[in-house]
Enzyme design. Structure first.
Site, PDB file in Angstrom:
ATOM      1  N   GLU A  69       0.835  -1.211   0.000  1.00  0.00           N
ATOM      2  CA  GLU A  69       0.000   0.000   0.000  1.00  0.00           C
ATOM      3  C   GLU A  69       0.864   1.252   0.000  1.00  0.00           C
ATOM      4  OE1 GLU A  69      -2.742   1.091  -0.604  1.00  0.00           O
ATOM      5  OE2 GLU A  69      -4.399   0.223   0.510  1.00  0.00           O
ATOM      6  N   ASP A 116      -4.105   4.456   6.405  1.00  0.00           N
ATOM      7  CA  ASP A 116      -4.761   5.633   6.972  1.00  0.00           C
ATOM      8  C   ASP A 116      -5.744   5.162   8.060  1.00  0.00           C
ATOM      9  OD1 ASP A 116      -5.964   8.107   7.329  1.00  0.00           O
ATOM     10  OD2 ASP A 116      -6.451   8.424   5.242  1.00  0.00           O
ATOM     11  N   ASP A 122      -2.912  10.698  -4.871  1.00  0.00           N
ATOM     12  CA  ASP A 122      -3.596  11.661  -5.737  1.00  0.00           C
ATOM     13  C   ASP A 122      -4.415  12.689  -4.973  1.00  0.00           C
ATOM     14  OD1 ASP A 122      -5.605   9.720  -4.889  1.00  0.00           O
ATOM     15  OD2 ASP A 122      -6.912  10.637  -6.398  1.00  0.00           O
ATOM     16  N   ARG A 156      -0.387  11.896  -9.126  1.00  0.00           N
ATOM     17  CA  ARG A 156       0.209  10.600  -8.780  1.00  0.00           C
ATOM     18  C   ARG A 156       1.623  10.484  -9.333  1.00  0.00           C
ATOM     19  NH1 ARG A 156      -3.953   7.173  -6.885  1.00  0.00           N
ATOM     20  NH2 ARG A 156      -5.984   7.429  -7.860  1.00  0.00           N
TER      21      ARG A 156
HETATM   22  C1  PRP Z   1      -5.880   5.190  -0.521  1.00  0.00           C
HETATM   23  C2  PRP Z   1      -4.660   4.309  -0.359  1.00  0.00           C
HETATM   24  C3  PRP Z   1      -5.197   3.126   0.376  1.00  0.00           C
HETATM   25  C4  PRP Z   1      -6.324   3.702   1.195  1.00  0.00           C
HETATM   26  C5  PRP Z   1      -5.891   3.834   2.614  1.00  0.00           C
HETATM   27  O1  PRP Z   1      -6.592   4.745  -1.635  1.00  0.00           O
HETATM   28  O2  PRP Z   1      -4.110   3.958  -1.587  1.00  0.00           O
HETATM   29  O3  PRP Z   1      -5.700   2.145  -0.498  1.00  0.00           O
HETATM   30  O4  PRP Z   1      -6.626   4.989   0.664  1.00  0.00           O
HETATM   31  O5  PRP Z   1      -6.906   4.410   3.354  1.00  0.00           O
HETATM   32  P1  PRP Z   1      -7.613   3.692   4.576  1.00  0.00           P
HETATM   33  O6  PRP Z   1      -6.534   3.147   5.466  1.00  0.00           O
HETATM   34  O7  PRP Z   1      -8.349   4.832   5.222  1.00  0.00           O
HETATM   35  O8  PRP Z   1      -8.534   2.640   4.061  1.00  0.00           O
HETATM   36  P2  PRP Z   1      -7.702   5.627  -2.352  1.00  0.00           P
HETATM   37  O9  PRP Z   1      -9.058   5.239  -1.857  1.00  0.00           O
HETATM   38  O10 PRP Z   1      -7.358   7.078  -2.225  1.00  0.00           O
HETATM   39  O11 PRP Z   1      -7.622   5.114  -3.830  1.00  0.00           O
HETATM   40  P3  PRP Z   1      -6.337   5.115  -4.804  1.00  0.00           P
HETATM   41  O12 PRP Z   1      -5.401   4.055  -4.300  1.00  0.00           O
HETATM   42  O13 PRP Z   1      -6.912   4.784  -6.141  1.00  0.00           O
HETATM   43  O14 PRP Z   1      -5.730   6.498  -4.742  1.00  0.00           O
END
Ligand code: PRP
Length: 182
Positions: A102, A106, A162, A168
């Site tokens: 990842e 978050d 992003d 990105r």
């Molecule tokens: C982001 C990141 C993780 C997720 C983490 O993805 O790439 O997959 O958020 O967040 P969390 O711990 O709160 O679940 P995003 O939804 O922004 O999609 P992307 O990877 O396409 O940018």
């Protein structure tokens, strides 16, 4: 839309040199931990694509790639716990050494969902590599086994991350100016 090449508009959180150095260390650690074995790197689209590409080249043991995608309703909705699989793995992972890759950990909702899903498929081992970790944001209990950098609760872009699908491709990780994302 701000111009990502506008130096003064974007302040660096991590430079490409710092990123490169840390990814090399993470790859070396993973290579030591899995010496003589084979790994499946599972990237979570789309944010993890760039980190996975770099991490894979810093790993010296045999590895293959696979990818999953989950729904992205935006952070406000995601905190409801609604994570949905959009794209599954192409290959079975039973008895394989799997590392979920990842860009950022978050709230933990995405990785908790994916960890539970993958554990049901009985991998030999399941580890998590997250380049950035925001522990203050966690809604579910989960820790990465390999972390690039911990960070505060700020909005960053670049290196796969992003804002409205842009930025990105920034080679550095930059703070998103508050007046743009608020
Ligand atoms: C982001 C990141 C993780 C997720 C983490 O993805 O790439 O997959 O958020 O967040 P969390 O711990 O709160 O679940 P995003 O939804 O922004 O999609 P992307 O990877 O396409 O940018």
């Amino acid at each position: 839309m701000i111009n990502p090449t506008d130096g003064p508009a974007l302040k660096r959180f991590l430079t490409r040199e710092q990123i490169h150095q840390r990814v090399a260390e993470m790859g070396a650690q993973i290579s030591r931990d899995f010496a003589g074995q084979t790994i499946v790197l599972v990237g979570v689209l789309k944010g993890a694509a760039i980190f996975l590409a770099d991490l894979a080249r810093a790993i010296t043991v045999d590895c293959t790639f696979d990818f999953v995608a989950v729904s992205s309703y935006g952070k406000a909705n995601r905190s409801s716990g609604a994570v949905r699989l959009i794209k599954d793995l192409d290959h079975a992972i039973e008895n394989r050494n799997v590392i979920l890759v990842e860009d950022i950990l978050d709230t933990g909702l995405t990785l908790c969902y994916l960890r539970n899903m993958l554990l049901q498929r009985k991998p030999a081992t399941l580890k998590i590599a997250a380049f950035l970790d925001k522990p203050a944001r966690r809604l579910q209990t989960i820790e990465a086994d390999y972390v690039g950098f911990p960070m505060p609760n700020d909005f960053v872009i670049g290196y796969g991350m992003d804002f409205a699908e842009h930025y990105r491709n920034l080679p550095d990780i930059c703070w998103m100016p508050a007046d743009v994302h608020d």
